[in-house]
Design an enzyme around this catalytic site. Structure first.
Site, PDB file in Angstrom:
ATOM      1  N   HIS A  77     -88.209 -29.171  -2.373  1.00  0.00           N
ATOM      2  CA  HIS A  77     -88.008 -30.355  -2.863  1.00  0.00           C
ATOM      3  C   HIS A  77     -88.707 -30.381  -4.162  1.00  0.00           C
ATOM      4  O   HIS A  77     -89.251 -31.312  -4.745  1.00  0.00           O
ATOM      5  CB  HIS A  77     -88.318 -31.540  -1.998  1.00  0.00           C
ATOM      6  CG  HIS A  77     -87.281 -31.788  -0.909  1.00  0.00           C
ATOM      7  ND1 HIS A  77     -86.410 -32.793  -1.456  1.00  0.00           N
ATOM      8  CD2 HIS A  77     -86.948 -31.292   0.368  1.00  0.00           C
ATOM      9  CE1 HIS A  77     -85.351 -32.902  -0.198  1.00  0.00           C
ATOM     10  NE2 HIS A  77     -85.913 -31.847   0.793  1.00  0.00           N
TER      11      HIS A  77
ATOM     12  N   GLU B  76     -70.813 -27.169  -7.703  1.00  0.00           N
ATOM     13  CA  GLU B  76     -71.288 -27.896  -6.738  1.00  0.00           C
ATOM     14  C   GLU B  76     -71.762 -29.175  -6.995  1.00  0.00           C
ATOM     15  O   GLU B  76     -71.392 -30.239  -6.324  1.00  0.00           O
ATOM     16  CB  GLU B  76     -72.822 -27.067  -6.198  1.00  0.00           C
ATOM     17  CG  GLU B  76     -73.142 -27.577  -4.835  1.00  0.00           C
ATOM     18  CD  GLU B  76     -73.906 -26.655  -3.828  1.00  0.00           C
ATOM     19  OE1 GLU B  76     -73.668 -25.582  -4.019  1.00  0.00           O
ATOM     20  OE2 GLU B  76     -74.438 -26.998  -2.848  1.00  0.00           O
TER      21      GLU B  76
ATOM     22  N   TYR C 246     -82.103 -37.624   0.996  1.00  0.00           N
ATOM     23  CA  TYR C 246     -82.230 -36.685  -0.127  1.00  0.00           C
ATOM     24  C   TYR C 246     -82.195 -37.618  -1.389  1.00  0.00           C
ATOM     25  O   TYR C 246     -83.286 -37.305  -2.253  1.00  0.00           O
ATOM     26  CB  TYR C 246     -80.903 -35.876   0.008  1.00  0.00           C
ATOM     27  CG  TYR C 246     -81.226 -34.712  -1.346  1.00  0.00           C
ATOM     28  CD1 TYR C 246     -81.898 -33.423  -1.118  1.00  0.00           C
ATOM     29  CD2 TYR C 246     -80.528 -34.763  -2.324  1.00  0.00           C
ATOM     30  CE1 TYR C 246     -82.023 -32.544  -1.849  1.00  0.00           C
ATOM     31  CE2 TYR C 246     -80.606 -34.145  -3.238  1.00  0.00           C
ATOM     32  CZ  TYR C 246     -81.276 -32.768  -3.162  1.00  0.00           C
ATOM     33  OH  TYR C 246     -81.376 -31.735  -4.248  1.00  0.00           O
TER      34      TYR C 246
ATOM     35  N   SER D 260     -73.161 -22.274   0.729  1.00  0.00           N
ATOM     36  CA  SER D 260     -72.408 -22.838  -0.596  1.00  0.00           C
ATOM     37  C   SER D 260     -72.492 -21.956  -1.776  1.00  0.00           C
ATOM     38  O   SER D 260     -71.765 -21.511  -2.601  1.00  0.00           O
ATOM     39  CB  SER D 260     -72.887 -24.365  -0.754  1.00  0.00           C
ATOM     40  OG  SER D 260     -74.299 -24.432  -0.903  1.00  0.00           O
TER      41      SER D 260
ATOM     42  N   ASP E 193     -80.401 -22.373  -5.432  1.00  0.00           N
ATOM     43  CA  ASP E 193     -79.648 -21.529  -4.325  1.00  0.00           C
ATOM     44  C   ASP E 193     -78.664 -20.432  -5.216  1.00  0.00           C
ATOM     45  O   ASP E 193     -78.913 -19.376  -4.672  1.00  0.00           O
ATOM     46  CB  ASP E 193     -78.482 -22.487  -3.775  1.00  0.00           C
ATOM     47  CG  ASP E 193     -79.358 -23.494  -2.657  1.00  0.00           C
ATOM     48  OD1 ASP E 193     -80.474 -23.235  -2.491  1.00  0.00           O
ATOM     49  OD2 ASP E 193     -78.799 -24.475  -2.166  1.00  0.00           O
TER      50      ASP E 193
ATOM     51  N   SER F 127     -77.621 -21.756   2.681  1.00  0.00           N
ATOM     52  CA  SER F 127     -76.814 -21.975   1.541  1.00  0.00           C
ATOM     53  C   SER F 127     -75.620 -21.042   1.326  1.00  0.00           C
ATOM     54  O   SER F 127     -75.308 -20.078   0.763  1.00  0.00           O
ATOM     55  CB  SER F 127     -77.781 -21.393   0.296  1.00  0.00           C
ATOM     56  OG  SER F 127     -76.995 -22.182  -0.972  1.00  0.00           O
TER      57      SER F 127
ATOM     58  N   ASP G 243     -87.327 -28.182  -6.739  1.00  0.00           N
ATOM     59  CA  ASP G 243     -86.477 -27.769  -7.830  1.00  0.00           C
ATOM     60  C   ASP G 243     -86.140 -28.793  -8.544  1.00  0.00           C
ATOM     61  O   ASP G 243     -86.170 -28.548 -10.028  1.00  0.00           O
ATOM     62  CB  ASP G 243     -85.424 -27.077  -7.147  1.00  0.00           C
ATOM     63  CG  ASP G 243     -84.448 -27.752  -6.208  1.00  0.00           C
ATOM     64  OD1 ASP G 243     -84.983 -29.015  -5.836  1.00  0.00           O
ATOM     65  OD2 ASP G 243     -83.352 -27.504  -5.857  1.00  0.00           O
TER      66      ASP G 243
HETATM   67  P1  ADP Z   1     -75.308 -24.719   3.246  1.00  0.00           P
HETATM   68  O1  ADP Z   1     -75.029 -24.428   1.813  1.00  0.00           O
HETATM   69  O2  ADP Z   1     -76.681 -25.249   3.607  1.00  0.00           O
HETATM   70  O3  ADP Z   1     -74.733 -24.027   4.144  1.00  0.00           O
HETATM   71  P2  ADP Z   1     -73.455 -27.087   2.261  1.00  0.00           P
HETATM   72  O4  ADP Z   1     -73.191 -28.537   2.606  1.00  0.00           O
HETATM   73  O5  ADP Z   1     -74.390 -27.059   0.699  1.00  0.00           O
HETATM   74  O6  ADP Z   1     -74.509 -26.260   3.155  1.00  0.00           O
HETATM   75  O7  ADP Z   1     -72.311 -26.112   2.152  1.00  0.00           O
HETATM   76  C1  ADP Z   1     -71.394 -25.981   3.066  1.00  0.00           C
HETATM   77  C2  ADP Z   1     -70.187 -26.188   2.866  1.00  0.00           C
HETATM   78  O8  ADP Z   1     -69.665 -25.202   1.727  1.00  0.00           O
HETATM   79  C3  ADP Z   1     -68.982 -26.327   3.748  1.00  0.00           C
HETATM   80  O9  ADP Z   1     -68.705 -27.362   4.429  1.00  0.00           O
HETATM   81  C4  ADP Z   1     -67.749 -25.731   3.062  1.00  0.00           C
HETATM   82  O10 ADP Z   1     -67.432 -26.943   2.396  1.00  0.00           O
HETATM   83  C5  ADP Z   1     -68.309 -24.836   1.984  1.00  0.00           C
HETATM   84  N1  ADP Z   1     -68.107 -23.522   2.473  1.00  0.00           N
HETATM   85  C6  ADP Z   1     -69.323 -22.480   2.511  1.00  0.00           C
HETATM   86  N2  ADP Z   1     -68.709 -21.288   2.943  1.00  0.00           N
HETATM   87  C7  ADP Z   1     -67.494 -21.488   3.228  1.00  0.00           C
HETATM   88  C8  ADP Z   1     -66.329 -20.413   3.345  1.00  0.00           C
HETATM   89  N3  ADP Z   1     -66.903 -19.345   3.892  1.00  0.00           N
HETATM   90  N4  ADP Z   1     -65.063 -21.008   3.483  1.00  0.00           N
HETATM   91  C9  ADP Z   1     -65.155 -21.959   2.933  1.00  0.00           C
HETATM   92  N5  ADP Z   1     -65.815 -23.031   2.696  1.00  0.00           N
HETATM   93  C10 ADP Z   1     -67.197 -22.632   2.799  1.00  0.00           C
HETATM   94 MG    MG Z   2     -75.441 -25.505   0.143  1.00  0.00          MG
END
Ligand code: ADP
Ligand code: MG
Length: 412
Positions: A31, A190, A254, A158, A202, A156, A33
């Protein structure tokens, strides 16, 4: 199924290539960033892969092993899909200003499934990162995605999906963008396509990953330094303890933390909490209510702990950072109040079993903790954590070690 096989199944042809990017774990700096402070994440061995090939018709199709159906739209429809007003050209600090990112509540829900906004958002952001004429001339693509990054565990996934798609399109579209520009495109996807108000840590951690090194990032200037961790040479492992408590309901918490930080900075008369030091804390205590003060104290002391961790790694080696990790956890538990009982149990049981330091990592309210552990003690610590979870009636945690790993690459 891997990305290449999914690609063949969806398109009936071979991809032009397969690119991958890693997830990340944050060693310390939580927290900080969005307060324009310091973070010290590293890329992990878990990766997301994108199998990609250009197509002739100006359309983009994305498929994922996570999703039942592929999603297909025209590249020229992306602006209508993500109708956020284009911001002026980004300067270094610009992307970090508090309050600039959209909160989930403000975003127009995209007319595609949530997961598809990540890869489509990257394509959209990359088109805007090159000039308008070049962007509109880019050919369509088919993209198939697979991943072994746990989703929603604070590792991450994402940034990994954004990074894999960004490096693939950068090469196939011959954009020649550097890793920092690709990280910005991921963050923009994002923030503005998905509508998640995250910082750029990230994406930078994933993009700039190096084996045996963490990435020090100054979130105000975006200056980065690769910091050798020495974990491997010193016989240390970073154990991830994924509590499997979902952090998906954390957006309210958050946002509340972000607002408290902005309020604290305003009361101190500074642009962001980056501009306060531990010497300012007595004055802060006079100026604000107790909750706001404790939020401020977490950020200010956490920034100092990141700097201390970098210095300790340089001068004394990785064993010297254990107490800083543990102090970071206490600050998040008591001052920032973003821990949960499962995370506290993970940290306390790992420390009791001999971990050198431990802390929750990621945004909080669930997700994972990390523990710095002697290689020959990994089994003992893992067993002790599992036993502590069982004794508390918690769902068994998912535990695995991660070594600092390389960033994006072309695999095929
Ligand atoms: P984190 O980044 O901590 O894992 P986030 O909520 O930021 O969690 O991101 C997760 C989201 O990213 C998932 O719910 C999905 O929508 C997307 N995502 C991540 N990896 C994939 C993947 N391999 N295929 C499709 N969507 C994905
Ligand atoms: Mg994420």
């Amino acid at each position: 199924m891997n990305a290449e096989n999914l690609f063949r199944r969806i398109t009936g042809r071979a991809p032009a290539g397969v690119w991958s990017a890693p997830g990340r774990v944050n060693l310390i700096g939580e927290h900080t960033d969005y307060n324009e402070g310091f973070v010290l994440p590293f890329a992990i061995p878990h990766r997301t892969s994108a199998a990609v090939r250009m197509r002739e018709d100006g359309r983009i199709r994305v498929a994922s092993t996570f999703a039942a159906e592929p999603v297909e739209v025209g590249l020229d429809e992306l602006d209508a899909l993500f109708p956020v007003t284009l911001r002026r050209a980004q300067g270094p600090g610009e992307a970090q200003g508090p309050g600039e990112a959209q909160g989930p509540g403000e975003a127009q829900g995209p007319a595609v499934p949530a997961w598809a906004a990540y890869p489509l958002g990257v394509a959209w952001a990359l088109r805007h990162a090159v000039d308008a004429r070049a962007g509109s001339a880019l050919p369509g693509v088919d993209i198939a995605i697979s991943s072994d990054v746990p989703v929603g565990a604070g590792l991450s996934s994402s940034a990994a999906i954004e990074g894999a798609v960004a490096v693939a399109l950068n090469e196939l579209w011959a954009l020649r963008l550097d890793p920092v520009a690709l990280a910005r495109a991921g963050r923009r996807a994002e923030n503005e396509a998905v509508g998640a108000p995250t910082g750029i840590m990230d994406q930078m951690a994933s993009m700039l990953g190096r084996a045996d090194a963490a990435t020090f990032l100054d979130c105000r200037t975006l200056e980065t330094r690769s910091i050798p961790t020495g974990f491997d040479a010193e016989g240390l492992e970073v154990l991830v303890i994924d509590t499997r408590v979902t952090h998906s309901h954390s957006s309210g918490g958050y946002r509340e933390r972000r607002e408290a930080c902005e309020r604290g900075a305003a009361l101190l008369g500074i642009r962001s909490l980056r501009d306060a030091t531990v010497d300012d804390l007595p004055r802060a205590a006079e100026l604000m209510d107790d909750v706001t003060f404790r939020r401020v104290r977490h950020v200010v002391t956490e920034n100092q702990r990141v700097l201390d961790t970098v210095a300790a790694l340089r001068t004394h080696g990785p064993r010297a950072i254990g107490d800083l990790l543990t102090a970071s956890h206490a600050s998040m538990r008591d001052d920032f109040e973003i821990s949960v009982p499962e995370l506290d149990t993970a940290v306390e049981s790992a420390l009791a079993a001999g971990a050198l330091g431990a802390r929750m990592t990621g945004g909080g309210f669930g997700g994972a903790a990390i523990a710095l552990v002697e290689r020959d003690a990994v089994e003992r610590v893992t067993d002790a954590v599992a036993a502590a979870f069982a004794a508390s009636g918690f769902t068994a945690p998912h535990q695995f070690t991660v070594a600092p790993s390389e960033g994006p690459r072309r695999d095929i």
